[in-house]
Design a protein around this motif. Structure first.
Motif, PDB file in Angstrom:
ATOM      1  N   PRO A 306       0.812  -1.225   0.000  1.00 22.09           N
ATOM      2  CA  PRO A 306       0.000   0.000   0.000  1.00 22.09           C
ATOM      3  C   PRO A 306       0.846   1.276   0.000  1.00 22.09           C
ATOM      4  CG  PRO A 306      -0.902  -1.587   1.547  1.00 22.09           C
ATOM      5  CD  PRO A 306       0.428  -2.125   1.114  1.00 22.09           C
ATOM      6  N   VAL A 307       2.014   1.239   0.636  1.00 21.49           N
ATOM      7  CA  VAL A 307       2.894   2.414   0.638  1.00 21.49           C
ATOM      8  C   VAL A 307       3.391   2.691  -0.775  1.00 21.49           C
ATOM      9  CG1 VAL A 307       5.043   3.397   1.526  1.00 21.49           C
ATOM     10  CG2 VAL A 307       3.581   2.041   3.039  1.00 21.49           C
ATOM     11  N   MET A 308       3.822   1.647  -1.469  1.00 17.52           N
ATOM     12  CA  MET A 308       4.302   1.819  -2.840  1.00 17.52           C
ATOM     13  C   MET A 308       3.189   2.297  -3.774  1.00 17.52           C
ATOM     14  SD  MET A 308       6.878  -1.447  -3.215  1.00 17.52           S
ATOM     15  CE  MET A 308       8.528  -1.384  -2.518  1.00 17.52           C
ATOM     16  N   GLU A 309       1.996   1.772  -3.583  1.00 17.63           N
ATOM     17  CA  GLU A 309       0.860   2.201  -4.410  1.00 17.63           C
ATOM     18  C   GLU A 309       0.537   3.672  -4.150  1.00 17.63           C
ATOM     19  OE1 GLU A 309      -2.014  -1.533  -5.254  1.00 17.63           O
ATOM     20  OE2 GLU A 309      -1.875  -0.984  -3.134  1.00 17.63           O
ATOM     21  N   ALA A 310       0.629   4.086  -2.892  1.00 19.02           N
ATOM     22  CA  ALA A 310       0.346   5.484  -2.546  1.00 19.02           C
ATOM     23  C   ALA A 310       1.372   6.420  -3.185  1.00 19.02           C
ATOM     24  CB  ALA A 310       0.351   5.659  -1.023  1.00 19.02           C
ATOM     25  N   ILE A 311       2.613   5.960  -3.284  1.00 14.94           N
ATOM     26  CA  ILE A 311       3.655   6.780  -3.918  1.00 14.94           C
ATOM     27  C   ILE A 311       3.368   6.936  -5.407  1.00 14.94           C
ATOM     28  CG2 ILE A 311       6.094   6.752  -4.619  1.00 14.94           C
ATOM     29  CD1 ILE A 311       6.645   5.527  -1.790  1.00 14.94           C
ATOM     30  N   ILE A 312       3.013   5.837  -6.051  1.00 15.41           N
ATOM     31  CA  ILE A 312       2.694   5.887  -7.484  1.00 15.41           C
ATOM     32  C   ILE A 312       1.521   6.827  -7.737  1.00 15.41           C
ATOM     33  CG2 ILE A 312       1.811   4.521  -9.428  1.00 15.41           C
ATOM     34  CD1 ILE A 312       3.403   2.128  -8.215  1.00 15.41           C
ATOM     35  N   GLU A 313       0.539   6.810  -6.843  1.00 18.39           N
ATOM     36  CA  GLU A 313      -0.690   7.604  -7.018  1.00 18.39           C
ATOM     37  C   GLU A 313      -0.594   8.991  -6.367  1.00 18.39           C
ATOM     38  OE1 GLU A 313      -3.640   4.992  -5.410  1.00 18.39           O
ATOM     39  OE2 GLU A 313      -3.128   3.377  -6.820  1.00 18.39           O
ATOM     40  N   GLU A 314       0.577   9.321  -5.836  1.00 16.79           N
ATOM     41  CA  GLU A 314       0.854  10.627  -5.226  1.00 16.79           C
ATOM     42  C   GLU A 314      -0.104  10.948  -4.086  1.00 16.79           C
ATOM     43  OE1 GLU A 314       1.313  13.711  -8.119  1.00 16.79           O
ATOM     44  OE2 GLU A 314       2.654  12.517  -9.396  1.00 16.79           O
ATOM     45  N   ARG A 315      -0.298   9.986  -3.196  1.00 15.85           N
ATOM     46  CA  ARG A 315      -1.122  10.202  -2.007  1.00 15.85           C
ATOM     47  C   ARG A 315      -0.418   9.638  -0.775  1.00 15.85           C
ATOM     48  NH1 ARG A 315      -3.264   5.342  -1.001  1.00 15.85           N
ATOM     49  NH2 ARG A 315      -3.450   3.856  -2.722  1.00 15.85           N
ATOM     50  N   LEU A 316       0.897   9.834  -0.744  1.00 18.46           N
ATOM     51  CA  LEU A 316       1.682   9.319   0.378  1.00 18.46           C
ATOM     52  C   LEU A 316       1.295   9.988   1.695  1.00 18.46           C
ATOM     53  CD1 LEU A 316       3.977   7.372   1.179  1.00 18.46           C
ATOM     54  CD2 LEU A 316       5.607   9.215   0.720  1.00 18.46           C
ATOM     55  N   HIS A 317       0.701  11.179   1.618  1.00 14.87           N
ATOM     56  CA  HIS A 317       0.288  11.879   2.832  1.00 14.87           C
ATOM     57  C   HIS A 317      -0.753  11.091   3.629  1.00 14.87           C
ATOM     58  CE1 HIS A 317      -2.677  12.980  -0.235  1.00 14.87           C
ATOM     59  NE2 HIS A 317      -3.541  13.167   0.750  1.00 14.87           N
ATOM     60  N   THR A 318      -1.359  10.081   3.010  1.00 15.14           N
ATOM     61  CA  THR A 318      -2.356   9.259   3.713  1.00 15.14           C
ATOM     62  C   THR A 318      -1.704   8.097   4.475  1.00 15.14           C
ATOM     63  OG1 THR A 318      -2.714   7.776   1.807  1.00 15.14           O
ATOM     64  CG2 THR A 318      -4.038   9.789   1.909  1.00 15.14           C
ATOM     65  N   CYS A 319      -0.392   7.941   4.344  1.00  6.41           N
ATOM     66  CA  CYS A 319       0.297   6.772   4.921  1.00  6.41           C
ATOM     67  C   CYS A 319       1.124   7.143   6.148  1.00  6.41           C
ATOM     68  CB  CYS A 319       1.235   6.140   3.883  1.00  6.41           C
ATOM     69  SG  CYS A 319       0.407   5.483   2.431  1.00  6.41           S
ATOM     70  N   THR A 320       1.276   6.183   7.032  1.00  3.26           N
ATOM     71  CA  THR A 320       2.211   6.280   8.152  1.00  3.26           C
ATOM     72  C   THR A 320       3.017   4.985   8.187  1.00  3.26           C
ATOM     73  OG1 THR A 320       0.562   5.377   9.680  1.00  3.26           O
ATOM     74  CG2 THR A 320       0.729   7.783   9.534  1.00  3.26           C
ATOM     75  N   LEU A 321       4.134   5.026   8.877  1.00  2.00           N
ATOM     76  CA  LEU A 321       4.956   3.825   9.014  1.00  2.00           C
ATOM     77  C   LEU A 321       4.908   3.321  10.444  1.00  2.00           C
ATOM     78  CD1 LEU A 321       8.184   4.612   6.934  1.00  2.00           C
ATOM     79  CD2 LEU A 321       6.129   3.361   6.237  1.00  2.00           C
ATOM     80  N   SER A 322       4.835   2.019  10.606  1.00  2.00           N
ATOM     81  CA  SER A 322       4.924   1.380  11.919  1.00  2.00           C
ATOM     82  C   SER A 322       6.254   0.640  11.973  1.00  2.00           C
ATOM     83  CB  SER A 322       3.764   0.394  12.111  1.00  2.00           C
ATOM     84  OG  SER A 322       3.880  -0.283  13.346  1.00  2.00           O
ATOM     85  N   ILE A 323       7.093   1.021  12.932  1.00  2.00           N
ATOM     86  CA  ILE A 323       8.461   0.499  12.996  1.00  2.00           C
ATOM     87  C   ILE A 323       8.660  -0.324  14.264  1.00  2.00           C
ATOM     88  CG2 ILE A 323      10.908   1.125  13.031  1.00  2.00           C
ATOM     89  CD1 ILE A 323       9.476   1.786  10.398  1.00  2.00           C
ATOM     90  N   ASP A 324       9.252  -1.499  14.096  1.00  2.00           N
ATOM     91  CA  ASP A 324       9.620  -2.344  15.231  1.00  2.00           C
ATOM     92  C   ASP A 324      10.644  -1.595  16.091  1.00  2.00           C
ATOM     93  OD1 ASP A 324      10.633  -4.404  16.942  1.00  2.00           O
ATOM     94  OD2 ASP A 324      10.107  -5.921  15.445  1.00  2.00           O
ATOM     95  N   GLU A 325      10.393  -1.505  17.391  1.00  2.00           N
ATOM     96  CA  GLU A 325      11.294  -0.765  18.266  1.00  2.00           C
ATOM     97  C   GLU A 325      12.638  -1.464  18.444  1.00  2.00           C
ATOM     98  OE1 GLU A 325       9.426   0.133  21.945  1.00  2.00           O
ATOM     99  OE2 GLU A 325       7.944   1.495  21.045  1.00  2.00           O
ATOM    100  N   ARG A 326      12.689  -2.728  18.086  1.00  2.00           N
ATOM    101  CA  ARG A 326      13.953  -3.453  18.212  1.00  2.00           C
ATOM    102  C   ARG A 326      14.974  -2.973  17.176  1.00  2.00           C
ATOM    103  NH1 ARG A 326      11.998  -9.540  17.822  1.00  2.00           N
ATOM    104  NH2 ARG A 326      10.617  -8.526  16.278  1.00  2.00           N
ATOM    105  N   ALA A 327      16.236  -3.225  17.464  1.00  2.00           N
ATOM    106  CA  ALA A 327      17.316  -2.890  16.532  1.00  2.00           C
ATOM    107  C   ALA A 327      17.530  -4.043  15.569  1.00  2.00           C
ATOM    108  CB  ALA A 327      18.603  -2.608  17.309  1.00  2.00           C
ATOM    109  N   ALA A 328      18.155  -3.747  14.439  1.00  2.00           N
ATOM    110  CA  ALA A 328      18.481  -4.782  13.454  1.00  2.00           C
ATOM    111  C   ALA A 328      19.902  -4.576  12.961  1.00  2.00           C
ATOM    112  CB  ALA A 328      17.500  -4.748  12.282  1.00  2.00           C
ATOM    113  N   VAL A 329      20.607  -5.676  12.765  1.00  2.00           N
ATOM    114  CA  VAL A 329      22.005  -5.641  12.312  1.00  2.00           C
ATOM    115  C   VAL A 329      22.185  -6.637  11.181  1.00  2.00           C
ATOM    116  CG1 VAL A 329      24.409  -6.121  12.951  1.00  2.00           C
ATOM    117  CG2 VAL A 329      22.922  -4.891  14.539  1.00  2.00           C
TER     118      VAL A 329
END
Length: 590
Positions: A306-329
């Protein structure tokens, strides 16, 4: 949905791993893919830069969305070609992708729109480039203008090294057409970090911070590679730096590209050099980084489609990101000899053991499936990526998995993430205490000064009225933790500085904040009117007060720290120089 992913490296494996989690996706193809990707997608015998065949396949198979991983097809205009044929595709257009494929274009863009970057110039004439090197002096950075798989940037510490790098690029054509033009610039010092964001050409939606490790050997020694490992988050980018990067680099760059008639849609990657409070762009990439994509996508909890589709359709302002609080290496395991010549076809052992481990995934980059098993088939072969409750735990898990994997002459860095650990282990000597999180915008003035003078600090909230026990306890224990100065910012009654001063023998500097109808007079009087024996220093009100509080704290610390004392002297000189420049400019206008 039927998805086509273009590319065959670790980044593409990570993208497919993430895409496969989407309930919207029914089928994934990958061109050309690799031995690991084959477990998740149908691999196609089509090169990533064969745009004609890729477009033909997408049309014949009614592909709903094509996702471009590497930079080469983007620079060749694959997005333009697909869109002209009515095919949906995620990535930057050819003109937008020049922000990566032409370092001279990126440099000119940044200079034109005042986006902070290193001083430098671009050259097509060898003799002019050589003369510039001699005039500028060393250390100096010599870059092939075009795409060079992350290997066309050479940091030169002597003039001979710089001339050799120039010869390699322009005379020996080590990077082919990419070296027809060179960019030569000052060598920046500090700590590198990566900042990636989704953008639809208008909205900028940032991903977490990350840090890549380019040189082949530990301690950042040896030649540059495509990347030997990465981790997220990168503590060098805290909340203060994150906000500045967005306001000074990412948003202005997206606006600049739009103003230039090159609207940027996709993932924008800024490679940054951070030195105390200074942030400068080293380079831009027009897609996900590799290996940064691996830890970033491990931490991204959203459905990515859905994030990629929103970028293609120029409506990214409708999206938010949910990020895992854990670290990654991510630790990259490479073939012996890389980034030079290396052997292929060696069987890899231990992959089955790692599959049984929790919070770990092995992303394949240069692998091939054979009858006998998975074989090393490239320079960077695997990206062993782990999640952990801390960077330290993620590092431990990743290297534990790495120890179970082997093939002939395998090599990998053993210090991925160490810069993060060093930062986490550095103990603060100063504290910023705020009465409320609403005071942060003011107290960032102090944060900037502490960064300028490289003063380790921590920041917290404690209210003199709503949590007096916390404020008193924090003050009483500060000295035992190695704190040497406390700055307290508060508005309204502003008793915070006094409460802290009453419970510590450390110097306390109060910052009165204008947050009431009395325009800060109430907080000013509350801060300065201390009883005898309970001193609080107050230097001014609001943002100027926060800045001056930081400088006063630096002056206190400089009494026992010669490095801070030197930086303060340089700061005074710089302020005087700036006044002279302004006076000169004013004189020219009159």
């Amino acid at each position: 949905m039927k998805i086509l992913v273009i590319g065959g490296g670790g980044r593409e494996h990570a993208l497919i791993w993430k895409i496969k989690q989407s309930p919207k996706v029914s089928m994934i193809y990958c061109a050309p893919g690799n031995g690991g990707i084959a477990d998740m997608a149908e691999c196609l015998p089509i090169s990533a830069d064969d745009i004609d065949k890729l477009a033909e396949f997408a049309k014949d198979q009614s592909i709903d969305l094509t996702i471009v991983g590497p930079e080469d097809p983007l620079s060749k205009g694959i997005v333009d070609r697909f869109e002209n044929q009515g095919l949906r595709i995620f990535g930057a257009s050819r003109l937008a992708a020049e922000i990566e494929s032409s370092k001279s274009f990126a440099k000119e863009l940044m200079l034109k729109y005042s986006i902070p970057t290193a001083k430098g110039e671009s050259f097509t004439d060898y003799d002019a480039a050589k003369a510039f090197i001699k005039n500028m002096g060393v250390p100096i950075v010599v870059k092939a203008d075009g795409l060079a798989a992350g290997k066309g940037v050479m940091v030169c510490h002597t003039e001979n090294q710089a001339i050799d790098a120039l010869n390699r690029i322009m005379i020996d054509s080590a990077f082919g057409n990419a070296g027809e033009k060179v960019v030569i610039e000052e060598c920046l010092t500090g700590e590198e970090a990566s900042f990636l964001a989704f953008t639809d050409g208008k909205t900028v939606l940032p991903l977490p911070s990350s840090q890549d490790h380019k040189p082949i050997y530990d301690d950042d020694k040896g030649p540059n590679t495509g990347g030997m490992g990465a981790y997220s988050p990168a503590p060098v980018i805290d909340r203060y730096m994150h906000n500045r990067i967005m306001q000074e680099i990412m948003i202005p760059t997206v606006k600049a590209m739009a103003a230039e008639g090159r609207p940027y849609k996709g993932v924008l990657y800024a490679g940054l050099m951070i030195n105390r409070d200074q942030i400068k762009v080293l380079e831009f990439n027009g897609r996900f980084g590799d290996p940064e994509a691996q830890p970033l996508l491990m931490r991204m909890k959203n459905d990515i489609i859905p994030v990629m589709e929103a970028i293609i359709e120029e409506r990214l302002h409708t999206c938010t990101l949910s990020i895992d609080e854990r670290a990654a290496v991510c630790v990259v395991m490479a073939s012996g000899g890389y980034p030079g010549s290396y052997e292929k076809g060696m069987l890899i052992s231990g992959l089955d053991k790692v599959k049984q481990m929790e919070d770990i995934f092995v992303f394949h980059a240069g692998t091939a499936a054979t009858e006998k098993g998975i074989a090393a088939n490239g320079g960077r072969v695997l990206g062993v990526t782990a999640l952990g409750n801390s960077v330290k735990q993620a590092i431990s898990t990743a290297y534990n998995a790495v120890s179970k994997i082997d093939w002939k002459d395998v090599q990998y860095r053993k210090d991925i993430g160490q810069k993060a650990l060093t930062r986490f282990e550095t103990k603060p000597v100063a504290v910023i205490v705020m009465g409320s999180d609403s005071d942060l915008s003011i107290m960032e003035g102090t944060v900037g000064i502490f960064k300028k003078f490289n003063i380790p600090f921590e920041i917290t909230i404690a209210s003199a009225h709503r949590s007096p026990e916390r404020a008193m306890k924090y003050a009483a224990e500060a000295s035992q933790r190695g704190i040497k100065v406390i700055i307290a910012g508060a508005g309204h009654a502003a008793h915070l500085a006094g409460v802290i001063a009453a419970h510590t023998s450390l110097p306390v500097i109060g910052v009165p904040i204008d947050s009431s109808c009395l325009q800060g007079l109430d907080s000013l009087l509350s801060t300065v009117q201390m009883p005898p024996g309970v001193p609080v220093a107050t230097v001014s009100l609001g943002k100027p007060g926060a800045v001056n509080a930081g400088i006063l704290a630096a002056q206190i610390l400089a009494l026992s720290d010669p490095e801070i004392a030197k930086m303060l002297e340089a700061y005074k000189i710089e302020m005087a120089v700036q006044v002279e420049k302004k006076a000169e400019k004013l004189g020219q206008l009159i």
